[in-house]
Design an enzyme around this catalytic site. Structure first.
Site, PDB file in Angstrom:
ATOM      1  N   GLU A   1       3.575  -1.326  38.846  1.00  0.00           N
ATOM      2  CA  GLU A   1       2.943  -0.209  38.149  1.00  0.00           C
ATOM      3  C   GLU A   1       3.394   1.141  38.673  1.00  0.00           C
ATOM      4  O   GLU A   1       3.665   2.049  37.903  1.00  0.00           O
ATOM      5  CB  GLU A   1       1.410  -0.271  38.291  1.00  0.00           C
ATOM      6  CG  GLU A   1       0.721  -1.216  37.355  1.00  0.00           C
ATOM      7  CD  GLU A   1       0.859  -2.631  37.817  1.00  0.00           C
ATOM      8  OE1 GLU A   1       1.291  -2.807  38.969  1.00  0.00           O
ATOM      9  OE2 GLU A   1       0.556  -3.540  37.068  1.00  0.00           O
TER      10      GLU A   1
ATOM     11  N   HIS B   1     -10.851  -6.950  37.778  1.00  0.00           N
ATOM     12  CA  HIS B   1     -10.353  -6.750  36.427  1.00  0.00           C
ATOM     13  C   HIS B   1     -11.419  -6.166  35.522  1.00  0.00           C
ATOM     14  O   HIS B   1     -11.284  -6.198  34.311  1.00  0.00           O
ATOM     15  CB  HIS B   1      -9.878  -8.077  35.832  1.00  0.00           C
ATOM     16  CG  HIS B   1      -8.636  -8.601  36.477  1.00  0.00           C
ATOM     17  ND1 HIS B   1      -8.084  -8.054  37.590  1.00  0.00           N
ATOM     18  CD2 HIS B   1      -7.843  -9.629  36.141  1.00  0.00           C
ATOM     19  CE1 HIS B   1      -7.003  -8.726  37.929  1.00  0.00           C
ATOM     20  NE2 HIS B   1      -6.827  -9.684  37.063  1.00  0.00           N
TER      21      HIS B   1
END
Lengths: 223, 366
Positions: B96, B165
């Site tokens: 990322e 998450h």
């Protein structure tokens, strides 16, 4: 480093015959994002040249103390690397032009340019707490790039007086720039809000005292 | 803490927008809507938005994990790589920090990348790039570099996704100067907002919600855009202003049905623009009702509600009859267990209770 990968990616996207050069120091060569960028660059054959400016110190930590493998040009794994003497102007010129040809044809390449830093890393670093003055002076006398070019020119018959004149001119240019900077006006308060957004419509910024300020877009800083 | 499992689905009542009210039953959600046009799901609407903008403008590209050949983890980029090629719909490796930086670097030279975080929580790894390079570059370069990226991804508490998450990153990103935060909630506004976000010159962080991808609704055509800085009036009312966004809009609307039966008349406003707040709509509503409840999915500490509450306190203090009530998630990592997960986020019954407390009792109309 990934920003540089992005610049090169844009060139590839637009099919332009340009490269991007992304530079980092030996200290930053240990960052994870460098390896992420290397992986992506090699994967998609992006025309990028990674340049490691190795001045042997990551601010206060010497190279042998922060990197297990201090041959930074080999740390690209599958990406080839070249090492050159960063203090030699002509060597740097040659190696970068080769790297550009390589990058356009084959993909990413790493250059390690061996150099040195005389002063400290920043205003708060005296530069002498982690190395000896002898080392700094030795580097300055032996490997200083400008001295080296001067010696080369003199040895090849260049006029010494010309060089002295050039020296004086450049010194004057720098001094003038410093004076101009010192005499320049302090930026006005409302410049604080300039250019926060490229398209500032409706993006009111809340001030500390509770009111609102509409930022504006003015890259020329006209007012 | 009373835990309730909501049973059957409820029909939504608005005639302005057709949307489905979401419930937390294990049996799955039913979509019951009364519109004549063909209904599409939110992921299709987002996909259409990206498709249309990519067609119009060749500098728009998508970067993210599994966006290409896999079809997008929530199908938002399904099939786009076949149409536009691997360069424009780029499958990135799992880095990322790296690919966010790459997207921003590409934006500096004129491309308009849409960078997708597979889950908003993953963007924490790219926080440095978003804060320093995306948000601040325009300012620190004196206006020379623009970064027209759209950073989008699903966030919020889903169905037992676990703590890492189920993060709500609105609260972390809201302090970054130079970015705009937008949260979509319906099929219609998700498509229109994403199109405006792609067109915008500013960096936009576009929040979607994991549980909203399959709701059905109408979406606008290829020329429908929506302002990125305006809030949406969902239900007009007089008793209390409820400010909410994303999936909590549906929770509030579900509570609103119950409240109507009890005789209350709440005004519900979907914030849409989380930074900057649409103070026009907000102050108009507060001046009308004089009571505020903020229903959000962020944590209690330092969430969007905290910011909004402070702003309302500072600017509209004399227009308030009651302190600003904030209903937010508990300050705990989201549990995996279903019941505990439901206990961390706001449920419709809590909204009903809060309205009753704030407005006071209403005579039952016989």
């Amino acid at each position: 480093i990934p920003l540089g990968a992005g610049l090169a990616f844009a060139h590839k996207y637009r099919k332009e015959p340009n490269v991007a050069i992304t530079m980092y120091g030996d200290g930053a060569a240990n960052q994870g994002q460098k390896y992420e960028a290397l992986n992506m660059a090699a994967l998609w054959n992006i025309p990028i040249i990674f340049v490691c400016e190795n001045n042997h110190y990551g601010m206060g930590t010497a190279e042998w103390r922060h990197a297990k493998n201090s041959s930074f040009y080999t740390r690209g794994d599958f990406v080839p690397g070249l090492k050159a003497d960063g203090m030699d102007v002509l060597a740097v010129k040659q190696v970068v032009s080769y790297a550009k040809k390589y990058a356009l044809e084959h993909g990413p390449i790493i250059l390690e340019l061996d150099t040195y830093r005389y002063h400290g890393h920043s205003m708060s670093d005296p530069g002498s707490t982690y190395r000896s003055r002898d080392e700094i002076n030795a580097m300055r006398t032996e490997r200083d790039p400008i001295e080296r070019v001067k010696k080369l020119l003199l040895a090849n018959g260049f006029d010494a007086a010309e060089l002295k004149k050039m020296d004086k001119e450049v010194k004057k240019e720098v001094d003038d720039a410093v004076e101009k900077a010192k005499a320049a006006p302090i930026p006005p308060d409302h410049w604080l809000w300039k250019n926060v957004y490229a398209a500032p419509a409706n993006t009111q910024l809340r001030k500390v005292d509770g009111g609102y300020n509409t930022p504006d877009y003015d890259p020329e800083y006209k007012n | 803490m009373l835990l309730q499992r909501h049973g059957s689905s409820a029909k939504c009542m608005s005639s302005r927008h057709s949307r489905q009210s979401l419930m937390s039953s294990r049996r799955g959600s039913l979509s019951v809507t009364r519109s004549q046009k063909k209904q599409i799901m939110m992921w299709e609407a987002l996909r259409e938005a990206i498709d249309e903008e990519m067609e119009k403008d060749p500098t728009v590209c998508v970067m993210g994990e599994d966006v290409g050949h896999y079809g997008g983890s929530y199908k938002v980029t399904f099939g786009l790589y076949k149409k536009y090629g691997d360069m424009r719909v780029l499958d990135t490796p799992i880095c990322e920090n790296g690919f966010m930086g790459m997207g921003i670097g590409a934006a500096m030279t004129g491309l308009r990348p849409i960078v997708e975080g597979m889950n908003m929580g993953f963007l924490l790894l790219a926080f440095n790039q978003i804060s320093n390079n995306c948000g601040m570059l325009h300012y620190t370069s004196g206006g020379q570099y623009k970064t027209p990226v759209v950073i989008r991804g699903p966030g919020g508490v889903g169905r037992q996704l676990g703590a890492e998450h189920s993060q709500r990153l609105e609260s972390y990103f809201q302090s970054i100067p130079g970015v705009q935060l937008v949260a979509c909630s319906t099929v219609a506004n998700s498509k229109a907002l994403l199109k405006s976000a792609i067109r915008s010159e500013n960096p936009i962080i576009f929040f979607e919600h994991v549980l909203l991808y399959n709701i059905k609704g109408d979406a606008g055509g290829p020329d429908v855009y929506q302002s990125l800085e305006s809030a949406e009036l969902v239900r007009e009312g007089t008793d209390v202003s409820i400010f909410t966004y994303s999936r909590m809009r549906y929770v509030v609307m579900q509570a609103a049905q119950e409240l109507e039966k009890k005789g209350y008349n709440p005004e519900v406003i979907d914030l849409i623009s989380l930074k900057p707040f649409d103070m026009d709509t907000i102050s108009k509503s507060v001046r009308k009702t004089r009571r505020v409840i903020i229903v959000e999915e962020c944590m209690k500490t330092g969430g969007i509600g905290a910011s909004l509450s402070a702003v309302i306190n500072e600017s509209l203090f004399n227009d308030l009859d009651h302190e600003v009530v904030r209903l937010s998630s508990q300050d705990v990592p989201t549990a995996y267990a279903y019941e505990l997960e439901a206990a961390t986020i706001v449920q419709p019954s809590q909204v009903v209770e809060a309205v009753e407390r704030v407005v006071g009792s209403k005579l039952a109309y016989v």
